[in-house]
Design a protein around this motif. Sequence first.
Motif, short mmCIF file in Angstrom:
data_model
loop_
_atom_site.label_atom_id
_atom_site.label_comp_id
_atom_site.label_asym_id
_atom_site.label_seq_id
_atom_site.Cartn_x
_atom_site.Cartn_y
_atom_site.Cartn_z
N THR A 142 4.28 -3.60 12.33
CA THR A 142 5.02 -3.17 11.14
C THR A 142 5.04 -4.23 10.05
O THR A 142 5.56 -3.97 8.98
CB THR A 142 6.46 -2.78 11.51
OG1 THR A 142 7.09 -3.90 12.13
CG2 THR A 142 6.50 -1.58 12.44
N GLU A 143 4.46 -5.39 10.35
CA GLU A 143 4.44 -6.45 9.35
C GLU A 143 3.68 -5.97 8.12
O GLU A 143 2.58 -5.42 8.21
CB GLU A 143 3.77 -7.70 9.93
CG GLU A 143 3.94 -8.92 9.04
CD GLU A 143 3.37 -10.17 9.70
OE1 GLU A 143 2.81 -11.00 8.98
OE2 GLU A 143 3.49 -10.30 10.93
N THR B 132 11.90 -6.46 10.01
CA THR B 132 11.07 -6.91 11.13
C THR B 132 11.72 -8.07 11.88
O THR B 132 11.59 -8.16 13.09
CB THR B 132 9.65 -7.30 10.67
OG1 THR B 132 9.73 -8.32 9.68
CG2 THR B 132 8.90 -6.10 10.12
N LYS C 236 10.76 -7.89 5.51
CA LYS C 236 10.86 -8.99 6.47
C LYS C 236 12.21 -9.00 7.19
O LYS C 236 12.26 -9.24 8.39
CB LYS C 236 10.64 -10.34 5.77
CG LYS C 236 10.68 -11.51 6.75
CD LYS C 236 10.25 -12.81 6.10
CE LYS C 236 10.36 -14.03 6.97
NZ LYS C 236 10.58 -13.92 8.36
N LYS D 65 12.79 -7.96 16.43
CA LYS D 65 11.92 -8.81 17.24
C LYS D 65 11.85 -8.33 18.68
O LYS D 65 12.85 -7.86 19.23
CB LYS D 65 12.44 -10.25 17.22
CG LYS D 65 12.32 -10.93 15.89
CD LYS D 65 12.86 -12.35 15.98
CE LYS D 65 12.78 -13.02 14.62
NZ LYS D 65 13.36 -14.36 14.65
#
Length: 106
Positions: free
Chosen positions: A2-3, A11, A8, A15
């Motif tokens: 999904t990066e 994401t 950010k 983790k």
Amino acid sequence: MTEGVLPKEVTDALKPEYVTPAVILLAHESCPTTGKLFEVGGGWVSQTRWEQTQGVFFNDDFSSEQLAERWGEATSFEGSRHASKLQEAKTGIQERLGRDLALAPQ
């Protein structure tokens, strides 16, 4: 994966390390839970379950128009059933296969 798709901060909150404790616990021999479904992410853990409508049966050659006519019946959760294992989630299909197999010439 999904990066670049998600921001950010999202994401970072999702983790894989935040899933690891649930995986370790569920894989441990002392864990009493088996055969269940979980949603885990972002430090949130929840047991979930399948909920299935009663569904509708059709003859072998049914059309999308016939399905549209009975769509409300197929998608109504009134009288729904909660599966506690995969076999229960396939109840309608099993009923259909069982009926069709019983009617098949021997």
